[in-house]
Design a protein around this motif. Sequence first.
Motif, PDB file in Angstrom:
ATOM      1  N   GLY A   8     -10.553 -12.411  -5.160  1.00  0.00           N
ATOM      2  CA  GLY A   8      -9.762 -11.459  -5.945  1.00  0.00           C
ATOM      3  C   GLY A   8      -9.915 -10.016  -5.490  1.00  0.00           C
ATOM      4  N   PRO A   9     -11.146  -9.502  -5.422  1.00  0.00           N
ATOM      5  CA  PRO A   9     -11.315  -8.125  -4.938  1.00  0.00           C
ATOM      6  C   PRO A   9     -10.831  -7.946  -3.496  1.00  0.00           C
ATOM      7  N   LEU A  10     -11.035  -8.952  -2.668  1.00  0.00           N
ATOM      8  CA  LEU A  10     -10.544  -8.854  -1.288  1.00  0.00           C
ATOM      9  C   LEU A  10      -9.019  -8.799  -1.258  1.00  0.00           C
ATOM     10  N   PHE A  11      -8.378  -9.532  -2.153  1.00  0.00           N
ATOM     11  CA  PHE A  11      -6.923  -9.487  -2.250  1.00  0.00           C
ATOM     12  C   PHE A  11      -6.459  -8.114  -2.735  1.00  0.00           C
ATOM     13  N   ALA A  12      -7.186  -7.542  -3.702  1.00  0.00           N
ATOM     14  CA  ALA A  12      -6.849  -6.204  -4.196  1.00  0.00           C
ATOM     15  C   ALA A  12      -6.982  -5.174  -3.079  1.00  0.00           C
ATOM     16  N   SER A  20      -0.317   0.700   3.126  1.00  0.00           N
ATOM     17  CA  SER A  20      -0.273   1.734   4.161  1.00  0.00           C
ATOM     18  C   SER A  20       0.862   1.546   5.145  1.00  0.00           C
ATOM     19  N   VAL A  21       1.303   0.309   5.331  1.00  0.00           N
ATOM     20  CA  VAL A  21       2.376   0.054   6.296  1.00  0.00           C
ATOM     21  C   VAL A  21       3.687  -0.335   5.623  1.00  0.00           C
ATOM     22  N   VAL A  22       3.654  -0.635   4.332  1.00  0.00           N
ATOM     23  CA  VAL A  22       4.861  -0.960   3.561  1.00  0.00           C
ATOM     24  C   VAL A  22       4.984   0.087   2.463  1.00  0.00           C
ATOM     25  N   PHE A  23       6.156   0.614   2.283  1.00  0.00           N
ATOM     26  CA  PHE A  23       6.331   1.721   1.347  1.00  0.00           C
ATOM     27  C   PHE A  23       6.494   1.215  -0.085  1.00  0.00           C
ATOM     28  N   VAL A  24       5.357   1.068  -0.745  1.00  0.00           N
ATOM     29  CA  VAL A  24       5.291   0.684  -2.154  1.00  0.00           C
ATOM     30  C   VAL A  24       4.426   1.737  -2.829  1.00  0.00           C
ATOM     31  N   PRO A  25       4.784   2.194  -4.009  1.00  0.00           N
ATOM     32  CA  PRO A  25       3.947   3.201  -4.670  1.00  0.00           C
ATOM     33  C   PRO A  25       2.528   2.679  -4.922  1.00  0.00           C
ATOM     34  N   SER A  26       1.549   3.427  -4.499  1.00  0.00           N
ATOM     35  CA  SER A  26       0.160   2.983  -4.642  1.00  0.00           C
ATOM     36  C   SER A  26      -0.308   2.999  -6.091  1.00  0.00           C
ATOM     37  N   ILE A  29      -0.485  -0.464  -7.687  1.00  0.00           N
ATOM     38  CA  ILE A  29      -1.667  -1.241  -7.303  1.00  0.00           C
ATOM     39  C   ILE A  29      -2.917  -0.657  -7.957  1.00  0.00           C
ATOM     40  N   LEU A  30      -3.008   0.667  -7.998  1.00  0.00           N
ATOM     41  CA  LEU A  30      -4.157   1.327  -8.626  1.00  0.00           C
ATOM     42  C   LEU A  30      -4.281   0.935 -10.090  1.00  0.00           C
ATOM     43  N   PHE A  31      -3.198   1.045 -10.843  1.00  0.00           N
ATOM     44  CA  PHE A  31      -3.252   0.717 -12.268  1.00  0.00           C
ATOM     45  C   PHE A  31      -3.530  -0.764 -12.488  1.00  0.00           C
ATOM     46  N   ALA A  32      -2.991  -1.620 -11.631  1.00  0.00           N
ATOM     47  CA  ALA A  32      -3.271  -3.053 -11.758  1.00  0.00           C
ATOM     48  C   ALA A  32      -4.746  -3.333 -11.509  1.00  0.00           C
ATOM     49  N   ILE A  48     -11.484   1.668  -1.312  1.00  0.00           N
ATOM     50  CA  ILE A  48     -11.840   0.945  -0.081  1.00  0.00           C
ATOM     51  C   ILE A  48     -10.574   0.516   0.649  1.00  0.00           C
ATOM     52  N   GLY A  49      -9.614  -0.034  -0.074  1.00  0.00           N
ATOM     53  CA  GLY A  49      -8.354  -0.443   0.543  1.00  0.00           C
ATOM     54  C   GLY A  49      -7.583   0.725   1.123  1.00  0.00           C
ATOM     55  N   SER A  50      -7.616   1.858   0.437  1.00  0.00           N
ATOM     56  CA  SER A  50      -6.924   3.048   0.944  1.00  0.00           C
ATOM     57  C   SER A  50      -7.550   3.545   2.235  1.00  0.00           C
ATOM     58  N   MET A  51      -8.877   3.536   2.293  1.00  0.00           N
ATOM     59  CA  MET A  51      -9.565   3.996   3.503  1.00  0.00           C
ATOM     60  C   MET A  51      -9.312   3.040   4.667  1.00  0.00           C
ATOM     61  N   LEU A  52      -9.363   1.747   4.418  1.00  0.00           N
ATOM     62  CA  LEU A  52      -9.072   0.781   5.482  1.00  0.00           C
ATOM     63  C   LEU A  52      -7.622   0.902   5.936  1.00  0.00           C
ATOM     64  N   GLY A  53      -6.722   1.156   5.001  1.00  0.00           N
ATOM     65  CA  GLY A  53      -5.320   1.375   5.350  1.00  0.00           C
ATOM     66  C   GLY A  53      -5.120   2.623   6.180  1.00  0.00           C
TER      67      GLY A  53
END
Length: 74
Positions: A8-12, A20-26, A29-32, A48-53
Amino acid sequence: MRSLGFWGPLFAIFLMVLHSVVFVPSEIILFANIYIYGFALGLLYTWIGSMLGAYLSFYLARLFGKPLVENLFP
C-alpha cells in the motif's frame, strides 16, 4: 490501499512518482494519502514519492533534453 499491506505505501509512493510524468493534480494524491494513512505517514509517503519523481524528471531531462532541443533548434 490499506488492504494491500506492505504494498500500500509503495503504491502511494508510486502514484506520486507517476504524477511527475503525468499531469494530474498532486493534491488529490496528497489528500488521499493523508486520509488513508493519517497526517504524518500520508505526508511522508507523499514527500518520498515527490522526491523520487523529481529525481526521475531530472534524469529524463538530462537524458533526453539536450538532444531534443538540439533537434528542434539546429
